[in-house]
Design a protein around this motif. Structure first.
Motif, PDB file in Angstrom:
ATOM      1  N   LEU A 260       1.010  -1.346  -0.087  1.00  0.00           N
ATOM      2  CA  LEU A 260      -0.019  -0.018   0.094  1.00  0.00           C
ATOM      3  C   LEU A 260       0.836   1.262   0.133  1.00  0.00           C
ATOM      4  O   LEU A 260       1.733   1.423   0.811  1.00  0.00           O
ATOM      5  CB  LEU A 260      -0.865   0.060   1.113  1.00  0.00           C
ATOM      6  CG  LEU A 260      -1.587   1.258   1.439  1.00  0.00           C
ATOM      7  CD1 LEU A 260      -2.511   1.439   0.271  1.00  0.00           C
ATOM      8  CD2 LEU A 260      -2.314   1.188   2.666  1.00  0.00           C
ATOM      9  N   ALA A 261       0.703   1.952  -1.048  1.00  0.00           N
ATOM     10  CA  ALA A 261       1.564   3.326  -1.113  1.00  0.00           C
ATOM     11  C   ALA A 261       0.433   4.679  -1.108  1.00  0.00           C
ATOM     12  O   ALA A 261      -0.716   4.508  -1.463  1.00  0.00           O
ATOM     13  CB  ALA A 261       2.435   3.431  -2.271  1.00  0.00           C
ATOM     14  N   LEU A 262       0.761   5.634  -0.227  1.00  0.00           N
ATOM     15  CA  LEU A 262       0.115   6.755   0.047  1.00  0.00           C
ATOM     16  C   LEU A 262       0.890   7.985  -0.392  1.00  0.00           C
ATOM     17  O   LEU A 262       1.502   8.586   0.362  1.00  0.00           O
ATOM     18  CB  LEU A 262      -0.311   6.931   1.333  1.00  0.00           C
ATOM     19  CG  LEU A 262      -1.498   5.937   2.113  1.00  0.00           C
ATOM     20  CD1 LEU A 262      -0.688   4.702   2.128  1.00  0.00           C
ATOM     21  CD2 LEU A 262      -2.406   6.457   3.010  1.00  0.00           C
TER      22      LEU A 262
ATOM     23  N   ILE B  31      -3.634  -0.830  -8.242  1.00  0.00           N
ATOM     24  CA  ILE B  31      -4.901  -0.562  -8.057  1.00  0.00           C
ATOM     25  C   ILE B  31      -5.410   1.067  -7.540  1.00  0.00           C
ATOM     26  O   ILE B  31      -4.850   1.241  -6.394  1.00  0.00           O
ATOM     27  CB  ILE B  31      -5.811  -1.441  -6.996  1.00  0.00           C
ATOM     28  CG1 ILE B  31      -5.292  -3.012  -7.276  1.00  0.00           C
ATOM     29  CG2 ILE B  31      -7.221  -1.232  -6.821  1.00  0.00           C
ATOM     30  CD1 ILE B  31      -5.893  -3.462  -8.658  1.00  0.00           C
ATOM     31  N   PRO B  32      -5.768   1.929  -8.406  1.00  0.00           N
ATOM     32  CA  PRO B  32      -5.972   3.165  -7.590  1.00  0.00           C
ATOM     33  C   PRO B  32      -6.958   3.041  -6.754  1.00  0.00           C
ATOM     34  O   PRO B  32      -8.220   2.548  -6.842  1.00  0.00           O
ATOM     35  CB  PRO B  32      -6.321   3.817  -9.191  1.00  0.00           C
ATOM     36  CG  PRO B  32      -5.964   3.221 -10.143  1.00  0.00           C
ATOM     37  CD  PRO B  32      -6.080   1.744  -9.664  1.00  0.00           C
TER      38      PRO B  32
ATOM     39  N   LEU C 185      -4.776   7.859  -3.134  1.00  0.00           N
ATOM     40  CA  LEU C 185      -4.589   9.354  -3.314  1.00  0.00           C
ATOM     41  C   LEU C 185      -4.912  10.109  -2.160  1.00  0.00           C
ATOM     42  O   LEU C 185      -5.065  11.307  -2.272  1.00  0.00           O
ATOM     43  CB  LEU C 185      -5.178   9.657  -4.518  1.00  0.00           C
ATOM     44  CG  LEU C 185      -4.752   9.339  -6.117  1.00  0.00           C
ATOM     45  CD1 LEU C 185      -3.440   9.923  -6.261  1.00  0.00           C
ATOM     46  CD2 LEU C 185      -4.402   7.850  -6.266  1.00  0.00           C
ATOM     47  N   GLU C 186      -5.294   9.446  -1.165  1.00  0.00           N
ATOM     48  CA  GLU C 186      -5.791  10.314   0.114  1.00  0.00           C
ATOM     49  C   GLU C 186      -4.933  11.515   0.626  1.00  0.00           C
ATOM     50  O   GLU C 186      -5.544  12.460   1.298  1.00  0.00           O
ATOM     51  CB  GLU C 186      -6.237   9.398   1.276  1.00  0.00           C
ATOM     52  CG  GLU C 186      -5.251   8.713   1.621  1.00  0.00           C
ATOM     53  CD  GLU C 186      -5.664   7.230   2.662  1.00  0.00           C
ATOM     54  OE1 GLU C 186      -5.774   7.583   3.822  1.00  0.00           O
ATOM     55  OE2 GLU C 186      -5.865   6.334   2.146  1.00  0.00           O
ATOM     56  N   ARG C 187      -3.781  11.117   0.337  1.00  0.00           N
ATOM     57  CA  ARG C 187      -2.737  12.092   1.051  1.00  0.00           C
ATOM     58  C   ARG C 187      -2.620  13.568  -0.086  1.00  0.00           C
ATOM     59  O   ARG C 187      -2.258  14.612   0.377  1.00  0.00           O
ATOM     60  CB  ARG C 187      -1.313  11.767   1.117  1.00  0.00           C
ATOM     61  CG  ARG C 187      -1.154  10.992   2.548  1.00  0.00           C
ATOM     62  CD  ARG C 187       0.129  10.388   2.637  1.00  0.00           C
ATOM     63  NE  ARG C 187       0.325   9.811   3.863  1.00  0.00           N
ATOM     64  CZ  ARG C 187       1.490   9.281   4.213  1.00  0.00           C
ATOM     65  NH1 ARG C 187       2.603   9.093   3.469  1.00  0.00           N
ATOM     66  NH2 ARG C 187       1.742   8.848   5.395  1.00  0.00           N
TER      67      ARG C 187
ATOM     68  N   ALA D 107      -8.412  20.839  -7.807  1.00  0.00           N
ATOM     69  CA  ALA D 107      -8.052  20.203  -6.616  1.00  0.00           C
ATOM     70  C   ALA D 107      -7.287  18.839  -7.012  1.00  0.00           C
ATOM     71  O   ALA D 107      -7.587  18.411  -7.986  1.00  0.00           O
ATOM     72  CB  ALA D 107      -9.705  19.828  -6.349  1.00  0.00           C
ATOM     73  N   GLU D 108      -6.495  18.489  -5.977  1.00  0.00           N
ATOM     74  CA  GLU D 108      -5.872  17.173  -6.118  1.00  0.00           C
ATOM     75  C   GLU D 108      -7.098  16.196  -6.085  1.00  0.00           C
ATOM     76  O   GLU D 108      -8.027  16.164  -5.558  1.00  0.00           O
ATOM     77  CB  GLU D 108      -5.004  17.220  -5.063  1.00  0.00           C
ATOM     78  CG  GLU D 108      -3.787  18.150  -5.296  1.00  0.00           C
ATOM     79  CD  GLU D 108      -2.688  18.131  -4.199  1.00  0.00           C
ATOM     80  OE1 GLU D 108      -1.699  18.601  -4.587  1.00  0.00           O
ATOM     81  OE2 GLU D 108      -3.009  17.457  -3.075  1.00  0.00           O
ATOM     82  N   ALA D 109      -6.645  14.987  -6.534  1.00  0.00           N
ATOM     83  CA  ALA D 109      -7.545  13.795  -6.759  1.00  0.00           C
ATOM     84  C   ALA D 109      -7.952  13.470  -5.334  1.00  0.00           C
ATOM     85  O   ALA D 109      -9.059  12.942  -5.031  1.00  0.00           O
ATOM     86  CB  ALA D 109      -6.796  12.785  -7.306  1.00  0.00           C
TER      87      ALA D 109
END
Length: 473
Positions: free
Chosen positions: A45-47, A69-70, A94-96, A112-114
């Protein structure tokens, strides 16, 4: 093209190139989806916090042929955010990336960012006396990148269009790791193929949206809301036509609600206030957004009087306060929650041409009755032809009792929609749930083009494998 798992060697390569705090153990919420139809695999998992970090992650995944998996808000209803089978993927959340980068109120544009939550986009627009009109039940947790990736619909499509219609430009990372700097604020830009509209609705299969230039609108000076009881879906369509004649583009929403939805609310969510002592068979929820000196209550009263004289409506309530308006909308917005508590055998997100709605409802009801004794909850965005047509067991039985019939029920409903020139996925997307449906109902030329585009942009098949098209063997 065979994919490889996100194994320890792959993770080590990522960690050698990016900051350690980009990575986190995959918590259960990243492996679940709202309907419980799929369960994702524990994986890397990458953020990421920047588009450059997204680019590095995608570059490594492409080089190692590891699926990506986005992940946005996790609210999708067709399994696009979880991979149950295949080699373990890289989950890229993409939460960060959750900043509103800029607002241009004079241009009616917001960047806005995603990872910005949809309701936060709405609030940022409101703070500058503007409106971002995309509105849906999950707006408190859905993120704008996912909304765009799935071309989300919602209740404002009648007036403002889908998510696609609310976007001017994108920043995105393509499957080879290249960054596309397409955050234009231009409304006219004919410079070759439209990558923006290619990525919107692609459900993360052609790249990762990292930011968007969004369209804003002036806030309506006044709004008005009404619940009108109609004889039938045909009467609802006539009411819509009448409302358009009288009010033009001031109609912000036009939703239809069947009695079964109100019954489900009473059964599972009794705290939701219902305005009618006896639930009507069919109800229309209409909202107006007016400018200048126009009065929404007067406009709704005139509409009711004309519709009543034409024998289209038999009863109705016009909200006299914001609280009453909120109560009316709570009924519509809580129906999906009640549905989940009841437990559907088969749920359908279909659209048909407006004029075909009454025939679809009639034919589908007859066909489902021929398959057994069921309850049907039909509701949705009748103003744009999108119905949520869901089939439930009778009281005392569960959806598990009808598991063997789920496929024939789904096929029956989808066949009828398709025969009427409709779509088996109006606003939720294809995801993993409807891959076979797309193959069954999709136009052969379109499917051929989809496969060619996928092969050209993502030759290694790393981007959201198994979504829209079958996963690589």
């Amino acid at each position: 093209m065979t994919l490889n798992p996100a194994d320890p060697a792959f993770e080590a390569a990522l960690r050698a190139d990016l900051s350690p705090d980009v990575f986190r153990k995959a918590e259960p919420r990243y492996l679940e989806e709202p309907r419980g139809l799929y369960r994702g695999q524990a994986a890397v998992l990458a953020l990421p916090r920047t588009v450059d970090e997204v680019s590095r992650l995608i570059w490594h995944a492409n080089a190692a042929r590891v699926g990506v998996i986005p992940y946005g808000g996790g609210t999708g209803l067709v399994g696009g955010q979880v991979a149950e089978t295949g080699p373990k993927p890289l989950i890229l959340s993409l939460e960060r990336m959750n900043k509103v980068r800029a607002v241009y109120p004079d241009e009616n544009v917001l960047i806005a960012e995603a990872g910005v939550i949809l309701s936060d986009v709405q609030d940022a627009a409101e703070a500058r006396d503007r409106l971002f009109p995309l509105s849906l039940a999950a707006q408190g947790s859905a993120r704008i990148g996912g909304n765009l990736a799935t071309n989300a619909g919602g209740t404002g499509v009648l007036r403002y269009g889908n998510a696609r219609d609310l976007c001017l430009g994108l920043e995105a990372v393509l499957p080879d790791g290249q960054i596309w700097h397409g955050l234009t604020r231009l409304r006219k830009n004919n410079t070759g193929y439209d990558l923006r509209n290619l990525l919107i609705g692609a459900e993360g299969t052609l790249g990762v949206i990292t930011a968007a230039a969004l369209k804003l609108y002036p806030r309506p000076a006044k709004t008005g809301t009404a619940l009108l009881v109609v004889h039938s879906p045909a009467a609802a369509l006539e009411l819509l036509s009448l409302a358009r004649d009288q009010l033009g583009e001031m109609i912000s929403a036009f939703e239809i609600i069947h009695r079964t939805g109100l019954d489900f609310l009473a059964e599972t969510l009794p705290d939701v206030r219902q305005p009618f002592a006896t639930p009507p068979e069919w109800t229309v929820l209409i909202e107006l957004g007016l400018s200048g000196g126009l009065d929404p209550t007067t406009s709704l009263e005139k509409l009711f009087e004309t519709a009543f004289s034409a024998d289209l409506v038999v009863d109705g309530l016009i909200a006299q306060s914001q609280q009453q308006s909120d109560d009316f909308w709570a009924i519509r917005e809580m129906i999906p929650h009640a549905n989940r508590k009841i437990g559907s055998i088969s749920s359908h997100d279909i659209s048909v041409p407006l004029g075909a709605i009454p025939d679809f409802i009639r034919k589908a009801e007859q066909a489902i009755a021929g398959l057994g004794d069921f309850r049907i909850n039909c509701f949705g965005h009748v103003g744009d032809g999108n119905l949520h047509y869901n089939v439930f067991p009778k009281p005392g039985r569960s959806r598990e009792d009808h598991a063997a019939q789920q496929e024939i029920i789904k096929t029956t409903v989808h066949d009828i929609a398709h025969e009427m020139g409709g779509s088996v996925s109006a606003e939720h997307g294809i995801g993993r749930l409807k891959v076979k449906d797309l193959a069954r109902y999709g136009d052969p030329a379109k499917l051929s083009a989809i496969r060619a585009i996928k092969a050209a942009l993502d030759p290694n098949g790393i981007m959201n494998p198994g979504v829209i098209l079958p996963a690589p063997a």
